[in-house]
Design an enzyme around this catalytic site. Structure first.
Site, mmCIF file in Angstrom:
data_model
loop_
_atom_site.group_PDB
_atom_site.id
_atom_site.type_symbol
_atom_site.label_atom_id
_atom_site.label_comp_id
_atom_site.label_asym_id
_atom_site.label_seq_id
_atom_site.Cartn_x
_atom_site.Cartn_y
_atom_site.Cartn_z
ATOM 1 N N HIS A 203 0.812 -1.217 0.000
ATOM 2 C CA HIS A 203 0.000 0.000 0.000
ATOM 3 C C HIS A 203 0.848 1.270 0.000
ATOM 4 C CE1 HIS A 203 0.460 -0.161 4.517
ATOM 5 N NE2 HIS A 203 0.487 1.151 4.357
ATOM 6 N N ASP A 233 0.116 -7.576 1.401
ATOM 7 C CA ASP A 233 0.534 -6.183 1.574
ATOM 8 C C ASP A 233 2.054 -6.050 1.601
ATOM 9 O OD1 ASP A 233 0.067 -3.461 1.765
ATOM 10 O OD2 ASP A 233 0.103 -3.459 3.948
ATOM 11 N N SER A 315 4.862 2.755 7.816
ATOM 12 C CA SER A 315 4.529 1.564 7.022
ATOM 13 C C SER A 315 5.717 1.150 6.159
ATOM 14 C CB SER A 315 3.325 1.836 6.119
ATOM 15 O OG SER A 315 2.159 2.003 6.875
#
Length: 462
Positions: A203, A233, A315
């Site tokens: 993402h 992911d 992230s």
């Protein structure tokens, strides 16, 4: 002399008794005769030796009875000034010995303290262990401090910046081009003569038209996508050594992955990443849960839960154990004003086989139609005049859905002849479709117009 008034202020009551006690001391007995001396001389006569001894014994007994005893205050005084010379001299010598040792040098102060401590322990019967038999360790099992861990791992963590371009339609009429920027993190896990490979979240780079990686020292280099696996992911980026050397980078550090299955709840961890897009920073916490399930972009992920602060930009960064090993890739946080300290990371044992496969084989085929959306809920059902369906929030430029004619605001209610209850249902149906197949899609526009389209399923990872 000791002031009796300070101890017993009732001097007047016992003044006469005190005077008698002082006059009756042994010294006064030697200097002054007894008051009945004259009577003793008058009664003197020749007596036998036995009678003389008897008389003398009686006289001594009478004298003993008449001798005054020490007053209460004299007794108190004697007790108060009572000394124990031997113990005091021994302790004085001991203190003097410790001071002499201390004067010898700075390090000897500790020795003096240790001797004092040993003295008290010996007095109290306490057993001690020889200092030479112990080993110094930190609170972390391998002796690494928090600073050591960050210094060891931080060079293998990079900042990732992206640019995304596209168009969006509003009210079904207006098309507006847009360009947005994103920030994330990545972990260097491989390097050879031609390239450096970086693991990150899917993402973070999804839909990006350009990607740059910033290494320690704030040097940014263009990167490209080797492969992605959206359901996990995860994504792998690469940077060529030619570009690195041209930017002045001659060496990089690669991270060591640890065994996430060996983690225990409560174990110390550190999160390192590009928090808020402001550069690499570190936060610490513990492992809160070993197995938690969250939803990211419609994909169910099994993750580690940690109390280490994980914010936007973290992230793709590293979650590190006390040995300086990467045991997770930070991927999300629980976003609520009612919760704190709930961050999530993909376990290293799930990451390693996927990124290694992506590095070797490139991108895995991934069916997609090129939209992002949300589910129809009770709150917006009346607005769209539909109880169920998948509401399109964004359409990827030149993607399968855009080419078929779908627009922002359309609600997909059927896919390949199957009812679409919500966005999760649509994602599941698309994932199960063969790439290149043409699929019938039914949608509702503006809450009243029905649209039937054919969409050719594309490969998201190409």
């Amino acid at each position: 002399m000791y002031d009796f008034d300070d101890v017993n202020p009732k001097k007047n009551e016992n003044e006469e008794q005190e005077q008698e006690c002082i006059e009756g001391s042994p010294e006064e007995e030697k200097r002054e005769p007894f008051q009945d001396e004259e009577s003793i001389e008058m009664e003197a006569k020749v007596i036998s030796a036995e009678e003389a001894e008897s008389k003398q014994a009686e006289k001594e007994n009478e004298t003993k009875e008449e001798m005054p005893r020490p007053s209460v205050r004299e007794y108190h005084y004697e007790e108060k000034v009572k000394k124990t010379p031997k113990k005091k001299k021994g302790w004085a010598k001991f203190i003097a010995g410790c001071l002499i040792v201390s004067i010898a040098g700075g390090g000897s102060i500790g020795a003096g303290y240790g001797a004092v401590q040993h003295y008290f322990q010996k007095e109290n019967g306490v057993q001690t262990t020889n200092v030479t038999d112990t080993e110094k360790i930190s609170f972390l099992t391998d002796g690494l401090s928090t600073v050591d861990i960050v210094k060891k791992v931080k060079p293998s963590v990079v900042s990732v910046s992206t640019t995304v371009t596209g168009t969006a339609k509003y009210f079904g009429k207006y098309t507006v081009p847009y360009e947005s920027e994103g920030a994330g993190s990545g972990v260097i896990f491989y390097s050879d003569d031609s390239k450096v490979a970086i693991a990150t979240n899917n993402h973070v780079i999804e839909g990006a038209s350009s990607i740059f990686v910033t290494f320690e020292g704030n040097i940014s280099v263009s990167a490209k996508v080797i492969g992605t696996k959206s359901e996990s992911d995860l994504a792998v980026l690469s940077v060529s050594w030619d570009d690195l050397k041209a930017a002045g980078i001659t060496s990089v550090a690669t991270a060591t992955f640890g065994d996430s299955d060996a983690l225990e709840v409560g174990e110390y961890v550190i999160a390192i990443g590009n928090a808020m897009g402001m550069g690499l920073s570190a936060t610490d916490g513990i492992i809160s849960m070993k197995e938690q399930t969250i939803n990211v972009d419609g994909n169910a992920l099994k993750v580690l839960q940690t109390s280490a602060a994980i914010n936007s930009g973290n992230s793709g960064g590293a979650l590190v154990n006390s040995k300086g090993e990467v045991i997770g890739i930070n991927t999300a946080k629980y976003n609520s004003s009612m919760a704190e300290g709930m961050g999530y990371a993909i376990p290293s044992n799930s990451i390693k086989p996927i990124v290694e496969e992506l590095l070797e084989s490139g991108t895995q085929p991934k069916p997609y139609i090129g939209i992002t959306g949300t589910s129809i809920t009770e709150e917006n059902a009346s607005l769209y005049k539909l109880p169920v369906g998948a509401l399109i929030m964004e359409v990827t430029e030149n993607g399968p859905a855009a080419n078929a004619g779908l627009q922002v605001g359309d609600v997909i209610t059927q896919y390949d002849g199957k009812t679409v209850m919500d966005m999760d249902t649509l994602v599941e149906l698309v994932n199960g479709t063969e790439i290149g197949k043409k699929v019938d899609v039914h949608a509702v526009r503006d809450g009243q117009k029905s649209i039937d389209l054919k969409i050719k399923i594309g490969d998201k990872n190409q």
